[in-house]
Write a protein that holds these residues in place. Structure first.
Motif, PDB file in Angstrom:
ATOM      1  N   PRO A  19      10.997  24.291  -0.120  1.00  0.00           N
ATOM      2  CA  PRO A  19      10.954  22.870   0.241  1.00  0.00           C
ATOM      3  C   PRO A  19      11.239  22.011  -0.982  1.00  0.00           C
ATOM      4  N   THR A  20      11.924  20.891  -0.769  1.00  0.00           N
ATOM      5  CA  THR A  20      12.188  19.971  -1.879  1.00  0.00           C
ATOM      6  C   THR A  20      11.343  18.713  -1.763  1.00  0.00           C
ATOM      7  N   ASN A  21      11.332  18.085  -0.588  1.00  0.00           N
ATOM      8  CA  ASN A  21      10.505  16.896  -0.415  1.00  0.00           C
ATOM      9  C   ASN A  21      10.371  16.550   1.065  1.00  0.00           C
ATOM     10  N   VAL A  22       9.490  15.622   1.319  1.00  0.00           N
ATOM     11  CA  VAL A  22       9.299  15.041   2.651  1.00  0.00           C
ATOM     12  C   VAL A  22       9.458  13.538   2.485  1.00  0.00           C
ATOM     13  N   GLN A  23      10.285  12.947   3.329  1.00  0.00           N
ATOM     14  CA  GLN A  23      10.437  11.489   3.326  1.00  0.00           C
ATOM     15  C   GLN A  23       9.875  10.954   4.636  1.00  0.00           C
ATOM     16  N   ILE A  24       9.123   9.881   4.534  1.00  0.00           N
ATOM     17  CA  ILE A  24       8.498   9.255   5.699  1.00  0.00           C
ATOM     18  C   ILE A  24       9.030   7.835   5.817  1.00  0.00           C
ATOM     19  N   SER A  25       9.448   7.457   7.030  1.00  0.00           N
ATOM     20  CA  SER A  25       9.858   6.085   7.336  1.00  0.00           C
ATOM     21  C   SER A  25       8.938   5.561   8.428  1.00  0.00           C
ATOM     22  N   VAL A  26       8.317   4.423   8.177  1.00  0.00           N
ATOM     23  CA  VAL A  26       7.344   3.820   9.099  1.00  0.00           C
ATOM     24  C   VAL A  26       7.878   2.476   9.562  1.00  0.00           C
ATOM     25  N   LYS A  27       7.936   2.264  10.870  1.00  0.00           N
ATOM     26  CA  LYS A  27       8.409   0.984  11.421  1.00  0.00           C
ATOM     27  C   LYS A  27       7.213   0.073  11.673  1.00  0.00           C
ATOM     28  N   ASP A  28       7.193  -1.039  10.947  1.00  0.00           N
ATOM     29  CA  ASP A  28       6.198  -2.091  11.136  1.00  0.00           C
ATOM     30  C   ASP A  28       6.895  -3.391  10.746  1.00  0.00           C
ATOM     31  N   SER A  29       7.415  -4.096  11.741  1.00  0.00           N
ATOM     32  CA  SER A  29       8.279  -5.250  11.490  1.00  0.00           C
ATOM     33  C   SER A  29       7.580  -6.391  10.753  1.00  0.00           C
ATOM     34  N   LYS A  30       6.269  -6.475  10.838  1.00  0.00           N
ATOM     35  CA  LYS A  30       5.553  -7.533  10.116  1.00  0.00           C
ATOM     36  C   LYS A  30       5.262  -7.102   8.678  1.00  0.00           C
ATOM     37  N   ARG A  31       4.674  -5.955   8.535  1.00  0.00           N
ATOM     38  CA  ARG A  31       4.281  -5.479   7.199  1.00  0.00           C
ATOM     39  C   ARG A  31       5.482  -5.256   6.284  1.00  0.00           C
ATOM     40  N   PHE A  32       6.581  -4.745   6.844  1.00  0.00           N
ATOM     41  CA  PHE A  32       7.759  -4.411   6.041  1.00  0.00           C
ATOM     42  C   PHE A  32       8.941  -5.323   6.366  1.00  0.00           C
ATOM     43  N   SER A  33       8.664  -6.592   6.581  1.00  0.00           N
ATOM     44  CA  SER A  33       9.719  -7.530   6.978  1.00  0.00           C
ATOM     45  C   SER A  33      10.812  -7.673   5.914  1.00  0.00           C
ATOM     46  N   ASP A  34      10.473  -7.469   4.657  1.00  0.00           N
ATOM     47  CA  ASP A  34      11.470  -7.587   3.584  1.00  0.00           C
ATOM     48  C   ASP A  34      12.423  -6.405   3.514  1.00  0.00           C
ATOM     49  N   SER A  35      12.120  -5.335   4.245  1.00  0.00           N
ATOM     50  CA  SER A  35      12.985  -4.145   4.216  1.00  0.00           C
ATOM     51  C   SER A  35      13.381  -3.733   5.638  1.00  0.00           C
ATOM     52  N   GLY A  36      13.754  -4.718   6.426  1.00  0.00           N
ATOM     53  CA  GLY A  36      14.256  -4.448   7.764  1.00  0.00           C
ATOM     54  C   GLY A  36      13.222  -3.893   8.723  1.00  0.00           C
ATOM     55  N   GLY A  37      11.946  -4.039   8.383  1.00  0.00           N
ATOM     56  CA  GLY A  37      10.879  -3.538   9.245  1.00  0.00           C
ATOM     57  C   GLY A  37      10.458  -2.123   8.927  1.00  0.00           C
ATOM     58  N   TRP A  38      11.045  -1.516   7.907  1.00  0.00           N
ATOM     59  CA  TRP A  38      10.753  -0.119   7.566  1.00  0.00           C
ATOM     60  C   TRP A  38      10.057  -0.018   6.216  1.00  0.00           C
ATOM     61  N   GLY A  39       9.049   0.857   6.146  1.00  0.00           N
ATOM     62  CA  GLY A  39       8.405   1.226   4.891  1.00  0.00           C
ATOM     63  C   GLY A  39       8.743   2.677   4.611  1.00  0.00           C
ATOM     64  N   TYR A  40       8.869   3.029   3.332  1.00  0.00           N
ATOM     65  CA  TYR A  40       9.345   4.356   2.947  1.00  0.00           C
ATOM     66  C   TYR A  40       8.386   5.036   1.974  1.00  0.00           C
ATOM     67  N   GLY A  41       8.348   6.353   2.076  1.00  0.00           N
ATOM     68  CA  GLY A  41       7.593   7.159   1.125  1.00  0.00           C
ATOM     69  C   GLY A  41       8.299   8.481   0.927  1.00  0.00           C
ATOM     70  N   GLN A  42       8.201   9.021  -0.278  1.00  0.00           N
ATOM     71  CA  GLN A  42       8.748  10.352  -0.561  1.00  0.00           C
ATOM     72  C   GLN A  42       7.649  11.166  -1.224  1.00  0.00           C
ATOM     73  N   PHE A  43       7.520  12.417  -0.794  1.00  0.00           N
ATOM     74  CA  PHE A  43       6.443  13.281  -1.245  1.00  0.00           C
ATOM     75  C   PHE A  43       6.998  14.627  -1.685  1.00  0.00           C
TER      76      PHE A  43
END
Length: 173
Positions: free
Chosen positions: A114-138
């Motif tokens: 395994p190299t990594n896991v990327q998570i994309s979370v849709k929350d249009s209010k919380r992440f309004s500056d990024s098209g409604g998406w929040g990102y994480g890489q693990f």
């Protein structure tokens, strides 16, 4: 450790998906900028598609979605509804000498380490500056704390046709 947990119920009322989005420090294992954590049970989510990324990454990816994301992919719903969470699990794309020994020519490739896991979370209010998406890489279960890396997520996703709601993957039935 302070956590904010939101439960999103499907319209059917049958299933609920819990998404933990943490607020706080790196010690809480959340991505910088967006505060996204690894959702509990994400490895048991349904398969959306698989992908092979050639070039520098040379990886094979399993794209999974929580119930909200899976339904939106399957139904073609765009933009994705709030509460949709997509997990992209990446592995080294490697040849399989063991499998190739059975075939008349080298042709078998498998998921390696395994190299990594990327998570994309849709929350249009919380992440309004990024098209409604929040990102994480693990990597190895730990949040990558590189802010430049996380800032590059949305910059890359904005290159997509807006009708895709900033999502690269498509549903593969």
């Amino acid at each position: 450790m302070r956590r904010i947990t939101a439960a999103f119920l499907l319209a059917s009322g049958i299933a609920a998906t819990c998404l933990a989005v943490a607020a706080g420090s790196a010690a809480e294992n959340v991505s910088p900028i967006y505060g996204v954590s690894l959702p509990e049970g994400y490895r048991d989510w349904r398969m959306i598609t698989v992908a092979h990324e050639a070039g520098k990454n040379n990886d094979i990816r399993a794209v999974l979605g929580n119930d909200i994301a899976f339904k939106a992919f399957r139904d073609g719903t765009r933009p994705f509804p709030d509460g949709a969470v997509i997990a992209r699990l990446a592995y080294v794309y490697k040849s399989s000498p063991e499998n190739d020994a059975v075939f008349p020519a080298p042709q078998s490739f498998v998921a390696g380490d395994p190299t990594n896991v990327q998570i994309s979370v849709k929350d249009s209010k919380r992440f309004s500056d990024s098209g409604g998406w929040g990102y994480g890489q693990f990597e190895n279960g730990m949040a990558n704390q590189s802010e430049p890396l996380l800032k590059s997520c949305f910059a890359c996703h904005t290159k997509l046709d807006q009708s895709k709601d900033f999502v690269f993957s498509h549903y593969s039935p």
